[in-house]
Write an enzyme that holds these catalytic residues in place. Structure first.
Site: not given
Ligand code: SAH
Length: 433
Positions: A108
């Site tokens: 993010s």
């Molecule tokens: N918080 C992260 C950015 C997140 S991007 C950071 O600081 O880098 C969103 C993330 O959510 C991705 O890595 C994706 O794989 C994960 N994601 C998507 N669907 C999900 C789910 N159902 N359960 C857990 N993680 C999930």
């Protein structure tokens, strides 16, 4: 009124300035785009250089955009974001942009991380659940502010990598597991705070159940391209909602994404709230659009369409003023797309790069979120009363989504926009597959 005839543009974005290019890439990256080439001159990589860049990010982006919690600002100054991205992207680690982290996912942007963290009102006694570990950066920011962080990632290689990195960097109160985060982590519930960094259509019930009474949850909910960041507080077992701002997070993986009930129609791309008539979110943010910078909603009975339009005003050359919107479009069905808008502007002077002018622009992406080209309406400088602009662009066949952008893009002056429309042009019969 000037009505330029429809024109087609080549698919090359090579002539776009590095600065503008950086924004485009930043925006592309929010959707998980792959960055193919280094874009800015490599910066030195000593830790003091990184310290300086981090301080600049805090002073020039986070503070001016309303991050006030001293503990959050301190965490942003001290957390080495460059460690959470691949070497290729380190030179961009301290710009306010999302960056690819593999598995079609992104870390993010620093502003969004700071904004969500501040909204959670972190306390030293909090046990926090994070859904979507990704790179681990958000968890690292939370680590010094709370007691423990439990973080769940669904993409296994990403989760394992983040876990190792957080261990190597000695974030000892962060615990990562692989799984579908929307089931929560019942063994460690209840949580005083929950932060979700991927966007479901609705708040998953297990997360409601696992939130402590009085606890806070920050979560982007909504349709795939129309999400609002919400802050919920649990009171008497139920959630009380407070919308914070429109946003765009990458599509999710797992059951929640598969079960989406409202899907965008990629055969009928359209701009949402292109006439700016919808009421502002939290009396502050323009609905349907996100990543708002230096934009205001203006009420004026003489607006070209309805009673409202959007105004961008910028005095500082090179600082952006813009709004973005994601949309679905399938290049196999939509061969040509018409983009139109009404605009007026005054005292517009280009930014440091001559392309930094008021505009409405579109970037197309393929299914791997690679950039397929950048298209815009025209070149506007100086001053003009309301005028209509409209162009038809050929859509690359590989296109699966697009980003619509409107603003001053680094120019100084004032620009007003209204009645922004996207419309598929019916293909000629001979073009039909
Ligand atoms: N918080 C992260 C950015 C997140 S991007 C950071 O600081 O880098 C969103 C993330 O959510 C991705 O890595 C994706 O794989 C994960 N994601 C998507 N669907 C999900 C789910 N159902 N359960 C857990 N993680 C999930």
């Amino acid at each position: 009124m000037d009505r330029p005839s429809p024109r087609r543009y080549p698919l090359s974005a090579a002539h776009v300035s590095p600065n503008l290019r950086r924004w485009i890439i930043g925006i592309a990256s929010m959707l998980g785009a792959v960055v193919l080439a280094p874009l800015t001159a490599a910066l030195g990589q000593s830790s003091s250089n990184y310290d300086q860049l981090r301080n600049r990010l805090v002073n020039e982006v986070l503070v001016p955009q309303g991050i006030t919690n001293p503990a959050v600002l301190k965490a942003a100054r001290e957390t080495p974001r460059h460690e959470f991205v691949a070497l290729l992207h380190r030179k961009n680690a301290y710009y306010d942009m999302a960056l690819p982290i593999g598995g079609q996912q992104t870390i993010s942007s620093p502003f969004i991380v700071a904004f969500m963290t501040q909204a959670l009102d972190p306390q030293p006694t909090d046990r926090v659940l994070e859904i979507g570990t990704g790179s681990g950066y958000q968890a690292a920011i939370l680590s010094p502010l709370v007691k423990d962080v439990y973080s769940i990632e669904i993409v296994e290689p990403l989760g394992l990598q983040a876990k190792q990195l957080l261990q190597r960097l000695k974030y000892q109160n962060v615990f990562v597991k692989i799984g579908d985060g929307f089931q929560g982590w019942p063994e460690h519930a209840p949580f005083q705070k929950i932060i979700v960094t991927c966007s479901p259509e609705k708040v998953p019930q297990p997360l409601v159940d696992q939130l402590d009474e009085g606890g806070l949850m920050v979560i982007p909910v909504g349709e795939r391209y129309q999400q609002t960041l919400f802050l919920y507080r649990k009171k008497d077992g139920k959630l009380e909602a407070q919308p914070l701002r429109p946003t765009l997070f990458v599509p999710m993986t797992g059951k929640a994404e598969a079960a989406r009930q409202v899907l965008p129609d990629p055969k009928r791309p359209a701009a949402i709230n292109g006439g700016f008539e919808a009421a502002a979110v939290s009396d502050q943010y323009i609905q349907g659009w996100y990543y708002e910078q230096q934009a205001t909603l203006v009420t004026d009975p003489k607006a070209p369409e309805g009673r409202h339009f959007v105004r961008f005003a910028n005095q500082q050359e090179g600082r952006s003023a813009h709004l973005l919107q994601g949309f679905a479009i399938d290049g196999r069905h939509v061969r040509e797309l018409r983009l139109s808008a009404r605009l007026r502007y005054s005292d517009v002077v280009p930014g440091p790069n001559r392309e930094e002018l008021p505009n409405v622009a579109i970037t197309f992406y393929d299914e791997n979120r690679r950039d397929l080209g950048f298209f815009w309406l025209g070149t506007y400088r100086g001053s003009s009363d309301w005028r209509q602009a409209s162009r038809v662009f050929r859509v690359p066949v590989g296109t699966r989504e697009g980003i619509l952008r409107v603003g001053l893009f680094g120019a100084s002056g004032v620009a007003d926009f209204d009645d922004i429309r996207l419309e598929a042009v019916e293909p000629a019969a001979k073009d039909m597959p």
